[in-house]
Design an enzyme around this catalytic site. Structure first.
Site, PDB file in Angstrom:
ATOM      1  N   ARG A 135       0.786  -1.239   0.000  1.00 58.08           N
ATOM      2  CA  ARG A 135       0.000   0.000   0.000  1.00 58.08           C
ATOM      3  C   ARG A 135       0.818   1.289   0.000  1.00 58.08           C
ATOM      4  O   ARG A 135       0.271   2.346  -0.226  1.00 58.08           O
ATOM      5  CB  ARG A 135      -0.950   0.055   1.211  1.00 58.08           C
ATOM      6  N   ASP A 136       2.115   1.236   0.286  1.00 63.09           N
ATOM      7  CA  ASP A 136       2.885   2.474   0.376  1.00 63.09           C
ATOM      8  C   ASP A 136       4.300   2.282  -0.172  1.00 63.09           C
ATOM      9  O   ASP A 136       5.275   2.750   0.400  1.00 63.09           O
ATOM     10  CB  ASP A 136       2.933   2.943   1.839  1.00 63.09           C
ATOM     11  N   LEU A 137       4.400   1.579  -1.304  1.00 64.16           N
ATOM     12  CA  LEU A 137       5.703   1.318  -1.906  1.00 64.16           C
ATOM     13  C   LEU A 137       6.219   2.576  -2.598  1.00 64.16           C
ATOM     14  O   LEU A 137       5.514   3.196  -3.399  1.00 64.16           O
ATOM     15  CB  LEU A 137       5.570   0.184  -2.925  1.00 64.16           C
TER      16      LEU A 137
END
Length: 272
Positions: A135-137
């Protein structure tokens, strides 16, 4: 983001005199801690309401992720800093810096770019296999083991979900920094496995070119303009290996189903 805690604060909380600040992210700040022969990365969570026991239960899922391309999560501990209990995640320490630091310095070679793509896909595949999403790469969440583009390690695995943050950025805020989240996430919709593929596409484009595919460095855009831009895929320079260019092109499809799957992307990058 600015550093909140001092070295003295962290040393006092741990009872250890060898700590160094590594950086601040979405959920807190990370410190390198050396205790004898043991070296670890401690991520101190800023949220005062973080539930220590729930997080301890949740990391059972994260411990199922076994890949050299994903950081190992070892423990969750409480630290008392500035008179408040701070939930802290203990990860293995990866020596070599991160992709955000490496990109401004030099471009990866063609072989390194292929290996970078392969490593990211393998790491995300392992995360998905544990029924998790990242979700937050983004570049700051990708370490380079030994400083080598060919050996990426995904950090902060799934912390957006672990910290009960479904969408880190909410419409209709302004975009002032490069974005790595998929269009569906930015619209406040549910994140998908394909959302992590979008992020891989953005990260690889930036690693290959030194530029974000949609937002210039320091540029501020209204949401309407940003969504117009992501509807048009960026042109890909000829020096990008064909397998990586194909991966980037697929990953940067505005519609999630057109990005394919991580398994298919791995087969393509290997030439199968």
């Amino acid at each position: 983001m600015d550093q909140r805690f001092s070295s003295a604060d962290v040393e006092r909380a741990l009872g250890i005199s060898s700590v160094s600040y590594l950086g601040t992210g979405t959920f807190g700040e990370t410190w390198k801690v050396v205790d004898g022969d043991r070296v670890a990365a401690y991520k101190i969570i800023y949220r005062d309401d973080a539930d220590l026991e729930r997080l301890r239960r949740e990391i059972t899922s994260y411990r199922r992720v076994a890949s050299e391309n994903v950081v190992r999560l070892d423990n969750v501990v409480p630290l008392v800093i500035e008179g408040r209990r701070r939930v802290t995640l203990v990860f293995e320490y990866i020596e070599g810096g991160d992709l955000a630091d490496a990109i401004p310095q030099d471009r990866p070679t063609a072989d390194e770019l292929v290996n970078l793509a392969s490593g990211l896909l393998n790491g995300v595949s392992a995360i998905h296999a544990a029924s998790l999403l990242h979700r937050d790469l983004k570049p700051a969440n990708i370490a380079l083991r030994g400083g080598d583009y060919a050996h990426p390690v995904v950090l902060d695995l799934g912390l957006a979900k672990l910290m009960d943050v479904e969408s880190i950025t909410r419409y209709p805020q302004m975009i002032g920094t490069p974005m790595y989240m998929a269009p569906e996430q930015l619209r406040g919709e549910r994140a998908l496995k394909a959302s992590d593929l979008w992020a891989i596409g953005v990260v690889l484009y930036e690693a290959a070119t030194g530029e974000h595919p949609f937002v210039a460095q320091g540029e501020t855009l209204a949401w309407d303009e940003f969504f117009k831009r992501i509807a048009r895929k960026p042109s890909l320079p000829d020096h990008i290996p064909a397998s990586v260019a194909d991966l980037i092109d697929r990953c940067l499809s505005e519609q999630p189903h057109k990005r394919g799957t991580v398994a298919k992307a791995i087969r393509r990058i290997k030439g199968d």
